[in-house]
Design a protein around this motif. Structure first.
Motif, PDB file in Angstrom:
ATOM      1  N   LEU A   1      20.629  33.092  25.835  1.00 12.67           N
ATOM      2  CA  LEU A   1      19.202  33.242  26.058  1.00 12.67           C
ATOM      3  C   LEU A   1      18.502  33.753  24.804  1.00 12.67           C
ATOM      4  O   LEU A   1      17.447  33.245  24.422  1.00 12.67           O
ATOM      5  CB  LEU A   1      18.941  34.200  27.231  1.00 12.67           C
ATOM      6  N   LEU A   2      19.109  34.720  24.140  1.00 16.28           N
ATOM      7  CA  LEU A   2      18.527  35.274  22.919  1.00 16.28           C
ATOM      8  C   LEU A   2      18.391  34.209  21.835  1.00 16.28           C
ATOM      9  O   LEU A   2      17.327  34.047  21.235  1.00 16.28           O
ATOM     10  CB  LEU A   2      19.366  36.447  22.407  1.00 16.28           C
TER      11      LEU A   2
ATOM     12  N   GLN B   1      21.032  47.153  24.917  1.00 18.82           N
ATOM     13  CA  GLN B   1      19.982  46.631  25.791  1.00 18.82           C
ATOM     14  C   GLN B   1      18.727  46.341  24.987  1.00 18.82           C
ATOM     15  O   GLN B   1      18.380  47.097  24.084  1.00 18.82           O
ATOM     16  CB  GLN B   1      19.663  47.618  26.903  1.00 18.82           C
ATOM     17  N   LEU B   2      18.080  45.227  25.331  1.00 21.48           N
ATOM     18  CA  LEU B   2      16.830  44.901  24.680  1.00 21.48           C
ATOM     19  C   LEU B   2      15.929  44.172  25.648  1.00 21.48           C
ATOM     20  O   LEU B   2      16.383  43.595  26.631  1.00 21.48           O
ATOM     21  CB  LEU B   2      17.055  44.092  23.395  1.00 21.48           C
TER      22      LEU B   2
ATOM     23  N   ILE C   1      17.873  42.757  28.919  1.00 24.37           N
ATOM     24  CA  ILE C   1      19.212  42.164  28.912  1.00 24.37           C
ATOM     25  C   ILE C   1      20.151  43.073  28.138  1.00 24.37           C
ATOM     26  O   ILE C   1      19.724  43.877  27.317  1.00 24.37           O
ATOM     27  CB  ILE C   1      19.223  40.741  28.304  1.00 24.37           C
ATOM     28  N   THR C   2      21.420  42.960  28.436  1.00 23.41           N
ATOM     29  CA  THR C   2      22.456  43.687  27.711  1.00 23.41           C
ATOM     30  C   THR C   2      23.207  42.690  26.851  1.00 23.41           C
ATOM     31  O   THR C   2      23.788  41.725  27.359  1.00 23.41           O
ATOM     32  CB  THR C   2      23.436  44.379  28.690  1.00 23.41           C
TER      33      THR C   2
ATOM     34  N   ARG D   1      21.470  37.188  14.295  1.00 21.49           N
ATOM     35  CA  ARG D   1      22.551  37.985  13.694  1.00 21.49           C
ATOM     36  C   ARG D   1      22.082  39.416  13.430  1.00 21.49           C
ATOM     37  O   ARG D   1      22.825  40.366  13.652  1.00 21.49           O
ATOM     38  CB  ARG D   1      23.061  37.339  12.406  1.00 21.49           C
ATOM     39  N   ARG D   2      20.829  39.570  12.977  1.00 24.34           N
ATOM     40  CA  ARG D   2      20.289  40.917  12.746  1.00 24.34           C
ATOM     41  C   ARG D   2      20.199  41.712  14.039  1.00 24.34           C
ATOM     42  O   ARG D   2      20.466  42.916  14.052  1.00 24.34           O
ATOM     43  CB  ARG D   2      18.929  40.844  12.053  1.00 24.34           C
ATOM     44  N   VAL D   3      19.815  41.061  15.137  1.00 25.98           N
ATOM     45  CA  VAL D   3      19.760  41.751  16.434  1.00 25.98           C
ATOM     46  C   VAL D   3      21.156  42.261  16.801  1.00 25.98           C
ATOM     47  O   VAL D   3      21.319  43.418  17.198  1.00 25.98           O
ATOM     48  CB  VAL D   3      19.195  40.830  17.542  1.00 25.98           C
ATOM     49  N   PHE D   4      22.161  41.412  16.648  1.00 26.38           N
ATOM     50  CA  PHE D   4      23.532  41.824  16.948  1.00 26.38           C
ATOM     51  C   PHE D   4      23.991  42.936  15.989  1.00 26.38           C
ATOM     52  O   PHE D   4      24.653  43.887  16.407  1.00 26.38           O
ATOM     53  CB  PHE D   4      24.496  40.638  16.901  1.00 26.38           C
TER      54      PHE D   4
END
Length: 173
Positions: free
Chosen positions: A155-156, A31-32, A39-40, A18-21
């Motif tokens: 995947l994340l 992108q990361l 990946i996007t 959730r923090r990544v989003f």
């Protein structure tokens, strides 16, 4: 019901994702680098109200592939406001998802990742004696995320759960 031994690990992994989003939304960088690949991140849906969550839940449960995969998809789910702010939850007895609404300008639970987590609980076959956040639950949740938010989100969250020590089952239906 079996002991819920990996609940904390599942919640830790979800909080990281959730923090990544949240950071992607905040900084506009989608992108990361993940496992050696760029990946996007897809857009995660956010909701404004209990009614919008209800509409989303209804549309997910109506999807042909969801109905073909899980028998409980034909059981309607109600969505209601939850009084507390700490967690969303699923009420098995009434097939109800309870979500906290806004606290100030923050509505952490009115998001697709949280709603799909609760739907994964709903789709649990009633005849299975499994832990609420066991391997079967995780497999269901990951499939919902990958199919509905996107394979990159799948995947994340899969890699984050693996990193947090979450066991992922085969997804018994």
């Amino acid at each position: 019901m079996r002991r819920d031994t990996q609940r904390g690990k599942v919640y830790d992994a979800e909080a990281l994702v959730r923090r990544v989003f949240d950071r992607a939304d905040e900084y506009g960088v989608r992108q990361l680098e993940l496992l050696g690949s760029t990946i996007t991140l897809p857009i995660e849906r956010r909701f404004a109200s209990v009614e919008s969550v209800q509409s989303y839940v209804d549309s997910v449960l109506a999807l042909n592939w969801v109905r073909a995969q899980w028998k409980r998809a034909c059981v309607p789910v109600s969505v209601r406001q939850r009084a507390g702010q700490q967690a969303a939850h699923y009420e098995v007895e009434t097939a109800t998802i309870a979500v906290p609404l806004h606290v100030g300008a923050r509505a952490w639970a009115l998001r697709e990742l949280v709603v799909l987590h609760e739907l994964a609980h709903h789709l649990e076959p009633s005849e299975l004696d499994v832990a609420p956040h066991g391997q079967e639950f995780v497999a269901r949740y990951l499939e919902l995320v990958a199919e509905l938010i996107g394979v990159e989100a799948g995947l994340l969250i899969r890699s984050t759960m693996a990193e947090c020590g979450v066991r992922i089952g085969s997804g018994a239906h």
